[in-house]
Design a protein around this motif. Structure first.
Motif, PDB file in Angstrom:
ATOM      1  N   UNK A 356      -5.394  54.728  29.065  1.00 37.51           N
ATOM      2  CA  UNK A 356      -6.699  54.963  29.690  1.00 37.51           C
ATOM      3  C   UNK A 356      -7.838  54.530  28.765  1.00 37.51           C
ATOM      4  N   UNK A 357      -8.819  53.875  29.352  1.00 40.42           N
ATOM      5  CA  UNK A 357     -10.097  53.574  28.693  1.00 40.42           C
ATOM      6  C   UNK A 357     -11.214  54.000  29.629  1.00 40.42           C
ATOM      7  N   UNK A 358     -12.197  54.718  29.094  1.00 41.46           N
ATOM      8  CA  UNK A 358     -13.342  55.165  29.880  1.00 41.46           C
ATOM      9  C   UNK A 358     -14.604  54.513  29.315  1.00 41.46           C
ATOM     10  N   UNK A 359     -15.370  53.871  30.185  1.00 39.09           N
ATOM     11  CA  UNK A 359     -16.623  53.224  29.796  1.00 39.09           C
ATOM     12  C   UNK A 359     -17.792  54.015  30.364  1.00 39.09           C
ATOM     13  N   UNK A 360     -18.726  54.394  29.507  1.00 40.61           N
ATOM     14  CA  UNK A 360     -19.875  55.216  29.885  1.00 40.61           C
ATOM     15  C   UNK A 360     -21.160  54.412  29.743  1.00 40.61           C
ATOM     16  N   UNK A 361     -21.999  54.476  30.769  1.00 43.14           N
ATOM     17  CA  UNK A 361     -23.303  53.819  30.738  1.00 43.14           C
ATOM     18  C   UNK A 361     -24.388  54.834  31.042  1.00 43.14           C
ATOM     19  N   UNK A 362     -25.442  54.845  30.240  1.00 42.79           N
ATOM     20  CA  UNK A 362     -26.612  55.679  30.505  1.00 42.79           C
ATOM     21  C   UNK A 362     -27.850  54.791  30.472  1.00 42.79           C
ATOM     22  N   UNK A 363     -28.527  54.661  31.600  1.00 43.37           N
ATOM     23  CA  UNK A 363     -29.728  53.836  31.693  1.00 43.37           C
ATOM     24  C   UNK A 363     -31.000  54.660  31.631  1.00 43.37           C
ATOM     25  N   UNK A 381     -19.413  51.712  20.763  1.00 48.03           N
ATOM     26  CA  UNK A 381     -20.626  52.285  21.341  1.00 48.03           C
ATOM     27  C   UNK A 381     -21.851  51.533  20.862  1.00 48.03           C
ATOM     28  N   UNK A 382     -22.970  51.800  21.529  1.00 51.75           N
ATOM     29  CA  UNK A 382     -24.214  51.131  21.188  1.00 51.75           C
ATOM     30  C   UNK A 382     -24.778  51.611  19.871  1.00 51.75           C
ATOM     31  N   UNK A 383     -24.529  52.853  19.510  1.00 54.29           N
ATOM     32  CA  UNK A 383     -24.979  53.412  18.237  1.00 54.29           C
ATOM     33  C   UNK A 383     -23.801  53.468  17.289  1.00 54.29           C
ATOM     34  N   UNK A 384     -23.994  53.119  16.017  1.00 50.33           N
ATOM     35  CA  UNK A 384     -22.854  53.114  15.103  1.00 50.33           C
ATOM     36  C   UNK A 384     -22.335  54.494  14.745  1.00 50.33           C
ATOM     37  N   UNK A 385     -23.122  55.548  14.980  1.00 48.11           N
ATOM     38  CA  UNK A 385     -22.706  56.899  14.623  1.00 48.11           C
ATOM     39  C   UNK A 385     -22.664  57.775  15.862  1.00 48.11           C
ATOM     40  N   UNK A 386     -21.490  58.258  16.274  1.00 50.24           N
ATOM     41  CA  UNK A 386     -21.414  59.126  17.450  1.00 50.24           C
ATOM     42  C   UNK A 386     -22.177  60.431  17.237  1.00 50.24           C
ATOM     43  N   UNK A 387     -22.697  60.967  18.328  1.00 48.29           N
ATOM     44  CA  UNK A 387     -23.325  62.288  18.289  1.00 48.29           C
ATOM     45  C   UNK A 387     -22.204  63.323  18.382  1.00 48.29           C
ATOM     46  N   UNK A 388     -21.709  63.764  17.216  1.00 49.83           N
ATOM     47  CA  UNK A 388     -20.533  64.635  17.194  1.00 49.83           C
ATOM     48  C   UNK A 388     -20.780  65.956  17.901  1.00 49.83           C
ATOM     49  N   UNK A 389     -22.017  66.450  17.873  1.00 53.89           N
ATOM     50  CA  UNK A 389     -22.300  67.741  18.493  1.00 53.89           C
ATOM     51  C   UNK A 389     -22.139  67.689  20.008  1.00 53.89           C
ATOM     52  N   UNK A 398     -30.416  55.346  26.933  1.00 53.08           N
ATOM     53  CA  UNK A 398     -30.184  53.904  27.011  1.00 53.08           C
ATOM     54  C   UNK A 398     -28.931  53.487  26.217  1.00 53.08           C
ATOM     55  N   UNK A 399     -27.911  54.319  26.249  1.00 49.21           N
ATOM     56  CA  UNK A 399     -26.728  54.074  25.423  1.00 49.21           C
ATOM     57  C   UNK A 399     -25.513  53.713  26.272  1.00 49.21           C
ATOM     58  N   UNK A 400     -24.514  53.137  25.611  1.00 46.91           N
ATOM     59  CA  UNK A 400     -23.210  52.899  26.232  1.00 46.91           C
ATOM     60  C   UNK A 400     -22.124  53.313  25.238  1.00 46.91           C
ATOM     61  N   UNK A 401     -20.938  53.565  25.754  1.00 46.16           N
ATOM     62  CA  UNK A 401     -19.855  54.017  24.896  1.00 46.16           C
ATOM     63  C   UNK A 401     -18.518  53.743  25.587  1.00 46.16           C
ATOM     64  N   UNK A 402     -17.497  53.494  24.779  1.00 41.65           N
ATOM     65  CA  UNK A 402     -16.134  53.324  25.285  1.00 41.65           C
ATOM     66  C   UNK A 402     -15.254  54.379  24.614  1.00 41.65           C
ATOM     67  N   UNK A 403     -14.515  55.116  25.430  1.00 39.23           N
ATOM     68  CA  UNK A 403     -13.672  56.215  24.961  1.00 39.23           C
ATOM     69  C   UNK A 403     -12.229  55.935  25.394  1.00 39.23           C
ATOM     70  N   UNK A 404     -11.280  56.230  24.504  1.00 38.14           N
ATOM     71  CA  UNK A 404      -9.877  56.114  24.886  1.00 38.14           C
ATOM     72  C   UNK A 404      -9.202  57.464  24.800  1.00 38.14           C
ATOM     73  N   UNK A 405      -8.132  57.599  25.536  1.00 36.94           N
ATOM     74  CA  UNK A 405      -7.388  58.865  25.524  1.00 36.94           C
ATOM     75  C   UNK A 405      -6.848  59.153  24.132  1.00 36.94           C
ATOM     76  N   UNK A 406      -6.958  60.414  23.731  1.00 38.56           N
ATOM     77  CA  UNK A 406      -6.380  60.854  22.467  1.00 38.56           C
ATOM     78  C   UNK A 406      -4.864  60.855  22.587  1.00 38.56           C
ATOM     79  N   UNK A 407      -4.205  60.214  21.662  1.00 35.88           N
ATOM     80  CA  UNK A 407      -2.741  60.163  21.665  1.00 35.88           C
ATOM     81  C   UNK A 407      -2.227  61.266  20.741  1.00 35.88           C
ATOM     82  N   UNK A 408      -1.480  62.195  21.316  1.00 29.19           N
ATOM     83  CA  UNK A 408      -0.920  63.257  20.503  1.00 29.19           C
ATOM     84  C   UNK A 408       0.392  62.796  19.878  1.00 29.19           C
ATOM     85  N   UNK A 409       0.488  62.946  18.580  1.00 25.51           N
ATOM     86  CA  UNK A 409       1.699  62.528  17.864  1.00 25.51           C
ATOM     87  C   UNK A 409       2.572  63.754  17.589  1.00 25.51           C
ATOM     88  N   UNK A 410       3.849  63.627  17.822  1.00 23.79           N
ATOM     89  CA  UNK A 410       4.769  64.739  17.600  1.00 23.79           C
ATOM     90  C   UNK A 410       5.230  64.761  16.147  1.00 23.79           C
TER      91      UNK A 410
END
Length: 410
Positions: A356-363, A381-389, A398-410
């Motif tokens: 899964x890949x999720x693409x987010x757009x905020x205009x 993402x459009x900004x080099x530093x994610x807003x962790x909070x 006015x930002x964009x971002x691409x998120x992928x599913x977290x893969x859990x490792x056993x």
């Protein structure tokens, strides 16, 4: 799986790129301008691409789409040895080569005039439509396509395919594929993706998505893009710019939305293509007049080192997103669904075989908190530093971002 599903093309209009004169003069000596392209192949690789999509290279009277000899390289660009050298240089780097075949119409100086139909092409007196009912025309096109595939090309873009009866391609392509089963054939269509199946093509150009991307960003109406994506198909050549349209940097009302356009291009299904100069934020407006294409078909300098520095940030954005596409090649066949949409916000979810890949757009001019579509991590993402909070789904103005599913490792 076709090699094209791993391809990302850099699209070049050779006559413009090499600074060739606008018209061919009979009797003029051959000028070996195709060599100019070889100096840019490493740049193509550094951009992240692995395919070279060439505009017309065959002998013509003016802009290349008025072909006079399908078996000869345009003397303004070089000769057969120059083509062979370019093919070898591409092969050394693992670059696939897509040629532009103009088989709907030809220039008036095309010799077999008996093959002409009764019409000019879209009102252009210098362009004469071929008679696609003619067996001689059909055999000619088969021979031309096989000839240049034999010489090392990997596929064809069929110019103005939409104007050719689909049955013509149904008669031509089996003879080409019998000899070159790995050749990738994409047809130029302006409206209607169903032409691909009716003509038996591998893919068609995705103008509907092209228009929806810039138009929805300019109007801040992402429902238009959502609608276009509902109709989207993986069997397409996708783009935000080409030799026939105003450059994306000039088309967008807000320059900050260029990254949004690219984020969509590189995370939806299809085979993406980058028009030369777009990755450097080149500007250019296409006009409906003689010479109106010149602004979007410029010459490139002798080497990448001579490019102006103003395009550096846009180049880096291309490289980041192309790198992401290379990292997730399954996106070429992904099913994209709209997970969340408002006029100014859009979340696209691309999935293939559990990935899964999720693409987010905020205009909007204000931050926006998307509903969590999928647990995941930020990969571009459009900004080099994610807003962790705010988490991966809290997007700035006015930002964009691409998120992928977290893969859990056993």
């Amino acid at each position: 799986m076709s090699w094209a599903e791993h391809a990302i093309f850099w699209h070049v209009y050779p006559l413009g790129f090499t600074g060739a004169p606008p018209a061919a003069e009979p009797g003029e000596p051959v000028v070996h301008r195709l060599k100019h392209l070889e100096g840019w192949l490493d740049y193509l690789i550094e951009l992240g691409c692995n395919g070279l999509q060439l505009g017309p290279v065959f002998a013509s009277s003016t802009h290349g789409y008025d072909t006079v000899d399908h078996f000869a390289i345009d003397p303004r660009l070089g000769d057969d040895s120059d083509f062979d050298h370019l093919i070898a240089a591409c092969r050394e780097r693992g670059i696939r080569l897509l040629l532009d075949g103009v088989f709907n119409h030809v220039g008036r100086a095309f010799r077999p005039a008996a093959w002409f139909g009764s019409a000019t092409f879209e009102g252009h007196d210098a362009l004469v439509v071929l008679d696609h009912r003619s067996e001689a025309v059909r055999e000619h096109v088969i021979t031309v396509m096989n000839h240049w595939l034999d010489r090392g090309a990997d596929g064809w873009r069929l110019d103005a395919a939409y104007a050719v009866p689909p049955d013509f391609w149904r008669a031509v392509l089996p003879a080409v594929r019998e000899r070159h089963p790995e050749a990738w054939i994409v047809g130029e269509v302006i409206h209607g993706l169903d032409y691909r199946e009716r003509a038996g093509l591998d893919a068609v150009t995705q103008y509907e998505l092209w228009k929806a991307i810039w138009s929805s960003l300019n109007d801040r109406n992402l429902f238009e893009l959502s609608w276009a994506l509902d109709r989207h198909s993986p069997d397409t050549l996708t783009f935000v710019g080409n030799h026939d349209v105003t450059r994306i940097a000039s088309r967008l009302t807000n320059p900050a939305h260029l990254g949004h356009a690219l984020a969509v291009l590189f995370t939806v299904a299809g085979v993406p293509s980058v028009y030369y100069g777009d990755e450097q934020a080149f500007r250019g407006v296409k006009e409906d007049r003689a010479g109106g294409d010149d602004a979007v078909r410029p010459a490139f300098p002798g080497s990448p080192a001579e490019l102006a520095p103003f395009g550096a940030e846009v180049l880096r954005t291309h490289q980041r997103l192309i790198g992401l596409r290379r990292r997730f090649p399954w996106l070429a066949r992904a099913e994209t669904t709209v997970a969340h949409v408002t006029n100014r916000q859009l979340a696209l979810r691309a999935e293939h075989e559990g990935q899964v890949v999720v693409t987010l757009l905020n205009l909007d001019d204000a931050p926006y908190q998307f509903p969590a579509v999928e647990p995941g991590v930020v990969v571009a993402e459009s900004s080099p530093t994610p807003d962790r909070d705010r988490g991966p789904y809290g997007l700035g103005a006015q930002a964009w971002r691409v998120v992928t599913r977290t893969v859990e490792r056993s």
